[in-house]
Motif scaffolding. Structure first.
Motif, PDB file in Angstrom:
ATOM      1  N   UNK A 178      -0.954   3.321  13.567  1.00  0.00           N
ATOM      2  CA  UNK A 178      -1.579   4.411  12.809  1.00  0.00           C
ATOM      3  C   UNK A 178      -0.614   5.575  12.639  1.00  0.00           C
ATOM      4  N   UNK A 179       0.165   5.882  13.687  1.00  0.00           N
ATOM      5  CA  UNK A 179       1.143   6.971  13.608  1.00  0.00           C
ATOM      6  C   UNK A 179       2.218   6.660  12.564  1.00  0.00           C
ATOM      7  N   UNK A 180       2.703   5.420  12.574  1.00  0.00           N
ATOM      8  CA  UNK A 180       3.694   5.020  11.580  1.00  0.00           C
ATOM      9  C   UNK A 180       3.111   5.100  10.174  1.00  0.00           C
ATOM     10  N   UNK A 181       1.878   4.623  10.024  1.00  0.00           N
ATOM     11  CA  UNK A 181       1.215   4.651   8.714  1.00  0.00           C
ATOM     12  C   UNK A 181       0.998   6.081   8.240  1.00  0.00           C
ATOM     13  N   UNK A 182       0.664   6.984   9.178  1.00  0.00           N
ATOM     14  CA  UNK A 182       0.476   8.390   8.812  1.00  0.00           C
ATOM     15  C   UNK A 182       1.793   9.007   8.333  1.00  0.00           C
ATOM     16  N   UNK A 183       2.883   8.689   9.045  1.00  0.00           N
ATOM     17  CA  UNK A 183       4.186   9.184   8.615  1.00  0.00           C
ATOM     18  C   UNK A 183       4.533   8.700   7.225  1.00  0.00           C
ATOM     19  N   UNK A 184       4.239   7.436   6.939  1.00  0.00           N
ATOM     20  CA  UNK A 184       4.498   6.885   5.603  1.00  0.00           C
ATOM     21  C   UNK A 184       3.620   7.564   4.552  1.00  0.00           C
ATOM     22  N   UNK A 187       8.165  15.373   2.659  1.00  0.00           N
ATOM     23  CA  UNK A 187       8.937  14.161   2.914  1.00  0.00           C
ATOM     24  C   UNK A 187       9.782  14.302   4.175  1.00  0.00           C
ATOM     25  N   UNK A 188      10.364  15.475   4.361  1.00  0.00           N
ATOM     26  CA  UNK A 188      11.162  15.714   5.569  1.00  0.00           C
ATOM     27  C   UNK A 188      10.309  15.543   6.815  1.00  0.00           C
ATOM     28  N   UNK A 189       9.080  16.082   6.781  1.00  0.00           N
ATOM     29  CA  UNK A 189       8.157  15.947   7.910  1.00  0.00           C
ATOM     30  C   UNK A 189       7.812  14.483   8.160  1.00  0.00           C
ATOM     31  N   UNK A 190       7.576  13.727   7.105  1.00  0.00           N
ATOM     32  CA  UNK A 190       7.241  12.315   7.254  1.00  0.00           C
ATOM     33  C   UNK A 190       8.354  11.519   7.903  1.00  0.00           C
ATOM     34  N   UNK A 191       9.596  11.799   7.516  1.00  0.00           N
ATOM     35  CA  UNK A 191      10.730  11.098   8.130  1.00  0.00           C
ATOM     36  C   UNK A 191      10.862  11.440   9.614  1.00  0.00           C
ATOM     37  N   UNK A 202       0.832  -1.204   0.000  1.00  0.00           N
ATOM     38  CA  UNK A 202       0.000   0.000   0.000  1.00  0.00           C
ATOM     39  C   UNK A 202       0.867   1.254   0.000  1.00  0.00           C
ATOM     40  N   UNK A 203       1.906   1.247   0.836  1.00  0.00           N
ATOM     41  CA  UNK A 203       2.798   2.412   0.896  1.00  0.00           C
ATOM     42  C   UNK A 203       3.514   2.622  -0.428  1.00  0.00           C
ATOM     43  N   UNK A 204       4.094   1.543  -0.960  1.00  0.00           N
ATOM     44  CA  UNK A 204       4.869   1.670  -2.193  1.00  0.00           C
ATOM     45  C   UNK A 204       3.962   2.070  -3.357  1.00  0.00           C
ATOM     46  N   UNK A 205       2.733   1.557  -3.371  1.00  0.00           N
ATOM     47  CA  UNK A 205       1.784   1.953  -4.416  1.00  0.00           C
ATOM     48  C   UNK A 205       1.394   3.418  -4.262  1.00  0.00           C
ATOM     49  N   UNK A 206       1.204   3.857  -3.004  1.00  0.00           N
ATOM     50  CA  UNK A 206       0.804   5.248  -2.751  1.00  0.00           C
ATOM     51  C   UNK A 206       1.853   6.236  -3.239  1.00  0.00           C
ATOM     52  N   UNK A 248       2.504  10.673   4.649  1.00  0.00           N
ATOM     53  CA  UNK A 248       3.073  12.012   4.403  1.00  0.00           C
ATOM     54  C   UNK A 248       4.273  11.909   3.459  1.00  0.00           C
ATOM     55  N   UNK A 249       5.116  10.902   3.682  1.00  0.00           N
ATOM     56  CA  UNK A 249       6.264  10.683   2.797  1.00  0.00           C
ATOM     57  C   UNK A 249       5.786  10.386   1.380  1.00  0.00           C
ATOM     58  N   UNK A 250       4.766   9.525   1.262  1.00  0.00           N
ATOM     59  CA  UNK A 250       4.245   9.150  -0.052  1.00  0.00           C
ATOM     60  C   UNK A 250       3.683  10.356  -0.794  1.00  0.00           C
ATOM     61  N   UNK A 251       2.951  11.227  -0.079  1.00  0.00           N
ATOM     62  CA  UNK A 251       2.373  12.399  -0.730  1.00  0.00           C
ATOM     63  C   UNK A 251       3.471  13.369  -1.167  1.00  0.00           C
TER      64      UNK A 251
END
Length: 509
Positions: free
Chosen positions: A109-115, A84-88, A51-55, A117-120
């Motif tokens: 959920x927090x980890x998924x949210x960070x991912x 991306x900086x914020x997501x990391x 899901x992350x890599x597809x996003x 943000x990185x994806x966007x």
């Protein structure tokens, strides 16, 4: 190397190199981090990873649309870097491990949210920077160098990716060793089995042996302490990506004026006259051709991007990692993640050779078309997984490995199997990825440059969304059957592409 190329190519390549360094620092350890942090199995981790890599690639469509509508490519790219900086930062913050049951959902959920943000952020950045590079070659002076220009751009992406996994491992293992432990690939899985009461008697014996090796007799205390230290090392490794992003931001802002400005750019024909709008019929033909290629490459990306998932699982579970151990004195570099640096190393090593080879063919008037190169690359990828299938014959099922508490080094395969496979896959990648980007920039109608680069990445997203199927095969079937799945997928891509070559060549002209 950059002779006869636009001046902005080097600046764009350096900006991308910094961003990719941060990205591949994260990707080298992401799947193993999720398994270690949350105790998820290969399939569950594969779903999150897919899901992350597809996003990442799907959101490139959004980024391309925003850039095309606003005509503010540079602003969209800059926003992407900041996100991306914020997501990391979000995923780098250490949290308690083993994760308490009452906080499991919140922390996942927090980890998924960070991912997310990185994806966007990646979606805003990736396709649009590629579009800017493509626009540099709209100038007839540089048009014939388009393919080699994108190959050089692609090479710089991978210079950062070579060192990223080593630095991630360095930080993680340094923290593990600083706290009195040693890196052992099987330990996190064994600990989660022990804490979850799913461990076999053979697994308990091995866990006791490993605990006693570092002076621990209480298994519960050892399990909790080791898991917490191990995952904290992962969090600190993610922090490396933050510094890489800051470097990329500085490079991009400093060199911003070197890049073309699509908002003020006129499309110029070969005779030097400005073109206001492309014929509607030609626009449709070009779009049909692009979407046909996008559909075909889905199967390739589904296979190729297993490098961070099933191939990494294979490195951890079935490969003799004791043969790849670098003692730096301060820290020992060892881990399944090391293999993530092999592909980018080969990209950097092989790119000048392949660029030179195609240049030699071009000088003789025998250079194959871009669609034909892409089809050839898909066949080469099938060969890579055929090598894995042959090298994996006779290995036990993953479920059998878990029941044994892990394989002995003698029962594992040589690292050269993965190294050889990555070598062949890299050759395939160089025939497909940079040339696919080049093909899109050449064929896409001028007003759809950003969205078509986003659509290329969107096709990659579809392939990535299927990655978890590889994880299901990995845990359910033999290793040989698992790798044959990707052989078939790549062969489907190759033969379909070959069937369309003449039509695509006509459109590209």
């Amino acid at each position: 190397m950059f002779k006869n190329h636009p001046k902005g190519l080097l600046a764009a390549s350096l900006a991308n190199m910094g961003e990719r360094f941060g990205f591949y620092t994260m990707m080298a350890i992401l799947s193993l981090f999720i398994m270690t942090k949350f105790g998820l199995d290969e399939t569950q981790t594969g779903i999150i990873y897919s899901i992350f890599y597809a996003s990442i690639y799907l959101l490139a469509l959004v980024g391309g649309l925003l850039a095309d509508k606003t005509r503010n490519y540079k602003g969209v790219i800059l926003t992407g870097l900041l996100l991306m900086t914020l997501g990391y930062i979000i995923i780098a913050i250490p949290t308690q491990t083993p994760v308490p049951a009452d906080k499991f959902g919140l922390l996942l959920a927090l980890t998924s949210f960070g991912l997310l943000v990185i994806a966007f952020g990646n979606g805003l950045f990736k396709g649009n920077l590629q579009a800017l590079v493509g626009q540099m070659y709209d100038n007839p002076q540089y048009a014939k160098m388009r393919d080699s220009g994108f190959q050089l751009f692609y090479m710089f992406i991978n210079i950062g990716a070579i060192f990223a996994p080593f630095l991630a491992i360095w930080v993680r293992n340094w923290w593990v060793e600083k706290n009195g432990f040693t890196y052992i690939a099987d330990l996190p899985d064994l600990i989660h089995q022990y804490l979850g009461n799913t461990i076999t008697p053979e697994g308990v014996n091995r866990l006791q042996q490993l605990a006693s090796n570092v002076g621990h007799t209480d298994l519960t205390t050892f399990a909790n302490e080791y898991l917490n230290v191990f995952t904290t090392g992962f969090h600190y490794a993610f922090a490396v990506a933050i510094f890489a992003m800051l470097i990329s931001l500085v490079v991009f802002i400093t060199n911003k004026n070197r890049f073309p400005d699509p908002a003020n750019k006129k499309v110029v024909a070969e005779n030097g006259e400005a073109i206001v709008e492309m014929d509607v019929k030609e626009v449709k033909q070009r779009l049909y051709a692009l979407f046909a290629v996008f559909a075909v490459v889905i199967f390739f990306w589904f296979s190729f991007h297993q490098n961070g998932l099933t191939l990494t699982y294979f490195a951890k579970d079935f490969t003799n990692l004791s043969l790849i151990k670098i003692d730096l004195g301060v820290v020992t570099l060892q881990g399944a993640e090391i293999f993530q640096s092999i592909n980018p190393f080969f990209v950097v090593f092989l790119t000048p050779i392949i660029v030179g080879f195609f240049g030699w063919l071009r000088a003789k008037g025998k250079e194959p078309s871009t669609p034909r190169k892409i089809a050839t690359g898909m066949g080469i990828a099938a060969l890579a997984y055929a090598v894995m299938a042959l090298g994996s014959m006779g290995l036990p099922l993953k479920s059998e490995v878990d029941a044994m508490g892990g394989l002995t080094d003698a029962a594992r395969v040589t690292p050269w199997l993965l190294i050889g496979t990555y070598f062949i896959l890299t050759v395939a990648e160089l025939f497909i990825s940079p040339l696919g980007i080049s093909f899109v920039s050449k064929v896409a109608p001028p007003k759809y440059q950003g969205i078509m680069q986003g659509a290329w990445l969107g096709a990659t997203a579809v392939g990535n969304s299927l990655l978890f199927i590889g994880a299901i095969f990995y845990t359910s079937f033999s290793m040989t059957v698992t790798w044959m799945l990707f052989v078939v997928a790549c062969l489907i891509s190759m033969f379909t592409m070959l069937a369309m070559v003449k039509w695509l060549e006509k459109i590209a002209k």
